[in-house]
Design a protein around this motif. Structure first.
Motif, PDB file in Angstrom:
ATOM      1  N   SER A  14       1.172   5.146   7.784  1.00 20.88           N
ATOM      2  CA  SER A  14       1.289   3.329   7.239  1.00 20.88           C
ATOM      3  C   SER A  14       2.584   2.595   7.947  1.00 20.88           C
ATOM      4  O   SER A  14       2.453   1.373   8.151  1.00 20.88           O
ATOM      5  CB  SER A  14       1.690   3.300   5.747  1.00 20.88           C
ATOM      6  OG  SER A  14       3.148   3.854   5.440  1.00 20.88           O
ATOM      7  N   LYS A  22       0.756  -1.137  -0.160  1.00 20.52           N
ATOM      8  CA  LYS A  22       0.030  -0.078   0.012  1.00 20.52           C
ATOM      9  C   LYS A  22       0.773   1.177  -0.023  1.00 20.52           C
ATOM     10  O   LYS A  22       0.462   2.370  -0.259  1.00 20.52           O
ATOM     11  CB  LYS A  22      -0.946  -0.018   1.166  1.00 20.52           C
ATOM     12  CG  LYS A  22      -1.910  -1.155   1.489  1.00 20.52           C
ATOM     13  CD  LYS A  22      -3.024  -0.973   0.090  1.00 20.52           C
ATOM     14  CE  LYS A  22      -4.054  -2.155   0.311  1.00 20.52           C
ATOM     15  NZ  LYS A  22      -5.102  -2.033  -0.736  1.00 20.52           N
ATOM     16  N   GLU A  74      -0.913   3.443  -2.211  1.00 22.19           N
ATOM     17  CA  GLU A  74      -1.758   4.611  -2.037  1.00 22.19           C
ATOM     18  C   GLU A  74      -0.760   5.727  -1.520  1.00 22.19           C
ATOM     19  O   GLU A  74      -1.446   6.713  -1.231  1.00 22.19           O
ATOM     20  CB  GLU A  74      -2.828   4.259  -0.540  1.00 22.19           C
ATOM     21  CG  GLU A  74      -3.815   3.091  -0.967  1.00 22.19           C
ATOM     22  CD  GLU A  74      -4.553   2.691   0.091  1.00 22.19           C
ATOM     23  OE1 GLU A  74      -4.399   2.791   1.223  1.00 22.19           O
ATOM     24  OE2 GLU A  74      -5.277   1.891  -0.132  1.00 22.19           O
ATOM     25  N   VAL A 100       0.803  -1.590   7.768  1.00 16.61           N
ATOM     26  CA  VAL A 100       0.543  -1.609   6.334  1.00 16.61           C
ATOM     27  C   VAL A 100       1.711  -2.000   5.536  1.00 16.61           C
ATOM     28  O   VAL A 100       2.848  -1.619   5.544  1.00 16.61           O
ATOM     29  CB  VAL A 100       0.316  -0.204   5.740  1.00 16.61           C
ATOM     30  CG1 VAL A 100       0.177  -0.160   4.237  1.00 16.61           C
ATOM     31  CG2 VAL A 100      -1.027   0.456   6.434  1.00 16.61           C
ATOM     32  N   GLU A 111      -1.750  -1.277  -5.927  1.00 18.98           N
ATOM     33  CA  GLU A 111      -2.514  -0.935  -5.014  1.00 18.98           C
ATOM     34  C   GLU A 111      -2.004   0.200  -4.115  1.00 18.98           C
ATOM     35  O   GLU A 111      -2.274   0.422  -2.899  1.00 18.98           O
ATOM     36  CB  GLU A 111      -3.103  -2.186  -4.243  1.00 18.98           C
ATOM     37  CG  GLU A 111      -3.900  -3.050  -5.090  1.00 18.98           C
ATOM     38  CD  GLU A 111      -4.792  -3.735  -4.023  1.00 18.98           C
ATOM     39  OE1 GLU A 111      -5.161  -3.774  -3.077  1.00 18.98           O
ATOM     40  OE2 GLU A 111      -4.769  -5.132  -4.551  1.00 18.98           O
TER      41      GLU A 111
END
Length: 371
Positions: free
Chosen positions: A258, A7, A61, A263, A59
């Motif tokens: 994160s 992520k 972010e 994450v 994916e």
């Protein structure tokens, strides 16, 4: 091992105009025209394309380009790196945070415009202080006026500007540190990271301390400065959402968060760390070598520890889940409440100011749940 999708993406640029005396990061002082920078950026671009083809960037972010000093490599090289990212992943997806670190001496109007045009939406500037005497102690390559100008240039395009400030520096007064905090607010930054000076082994500052030519940072002074930061910034609407991070509402760093919330993140470049995990294991890899390999119980203990770095802490439900693997977790948490490191309120276990100031003890006691 099959792993959960990444992520967060970190890209390391290990070049600076000079190395500061306190720095132990994987960086080198290299002239801007050095061919080694070209070779390194070319390798980064190849790695980005390879990972994109493997589907590892689909994916993501948050993106963070750090160092070193990414802006030291110049607009052309940095733009080629940013362009490679723009064609290898979707930088336009709603809510994506894209940060580049900058130092005042190497940030200019052209770089600001180029970064903005290529999808960057957040700048993090290594100011450290607005006091020229303190900057001289640290051996920084810029003065206070250059830092002020860099922030102004950044604001020509970027609303989301963060700066780093350092405290607890021998020779730095509380008045000097408070003045830097107030100036950061006046200059309109949205996020401030505050770091006490740490003397790392084998750095020039370490040698000065060992030779008796520099005082060791005083723990009490560092604690005083960290408490001062919270008072000054809170009075201006900044919330302390992580042990060293303050932000105006809506400007908390998604990328930094994160790291503290488990994450999976991907690191590219020299000494960048990648963290992968599935339901049973969590691994961190640096330069192709495993530096952490945690089983499920150790993952739970680490998540509790990381939760205590965040202002929101952890919920009753999260602690209950952890107790399934760590039966002593609730007892330890209640002991931490008795010791004044944690407070339990409204279904949340949160670190107190004392817990943050004595973080090493707090974190160690949670990690010891699963040694």
């Amino acid at each position: 091992m099959p792993h959960n999708p990444y992520k967060a993406l970190y890209v390391h640029v290990p070049f600076c105009v000079k190395r500061c005396g306190y720095c132990d990061f994987a960086t080198s002082a290299v002239p801007r025209d050095d061919a080694r920078i070209d070779d390194y950026i070319e390798q980064l671009v190849m790695d980005i394309r390879r990972l994109s083809k493997a589907g590892e960037l689909t994916e993501i972010e948050t993106v963070y380009i750090g160092g070193g000093t990414p802006t030291h490599i110049g607009s052309a090289r940095l733009s080629s790196l940013l362009y490679a990212l723009s064609v290898s992943m979707d930088l336009t997806c709603d809510g994506l945070e894209f940060t580049v670190e900058a130092n005042p001496e190497s940030l200019d109007e052209r770089l600001v415009k180029d970064m903005w045009a290529l999808g960057v939406n957040r700048l993090s500037i290594g100011v450290q202080s607005f006091d020229d005497d303190v900057l001289a102690i640290l051996g920084r390559a810029h003065d206070a006026d250059r830092a002020r100008k860099a922030i102004g240039e950044a604001h020509e395009r970027f609303e989301n500007v963060s700066i780093d400030l350092m405290c607890g520096i021998p020779g730095q007064t509380a008045e000097s540190f408070e003045a830097s905090l107030l100036e950061a607010i006046e200059l309109g930054v949205k996020h401030v990271s505050v770091y006490p000076l740490a003397i790392e082994p084998h750095t020039p500052f370490d040698q000065l301390v060992l030779a008796g030519e520099m005082e060791e940072p005083d723990d009490d002074v560092e604690a005083e400065h960290m408490e001062l930061a919270e008072r000054v910034l809170a009075a201006q609407g900044f919330s302390r959402y992580e042990v060293a991070s303050y932000a105006l509402p809506g400007y908390e760093s998604k990328h930094n968060s994160s790291y503290w919330t488990g994450v999976p993140y991907l690191g590219i470049g020299k000494s960048a760390t990648t963290m992968t995990q599935n339901d049973e294991r969590r691994m961190r890899v640096m330069n192709g070598e495993v530096v952490d390999d945690l089983n499920r119980s150790q993952m739970e203990a680490e998540d509790l520890m990381l939760g205590m770095r965040m202002a929101r802490g952890i919920s009753d439900e999260r602690l209950t889940r952890a107790c399934a693997l760590l039966p002593e977790a609730e007892r330890v948490m209640r002991d931490l409440v008795e010791d004044g490191y944690v407070e339990h309120e409204d279904g949340e276990w949160r670190p107190t100011r004392q817990g943050w100031l004595c973080g090493n003890d707090l974190y160690a006691r949670l990690l010891d749940l699963a040694p």
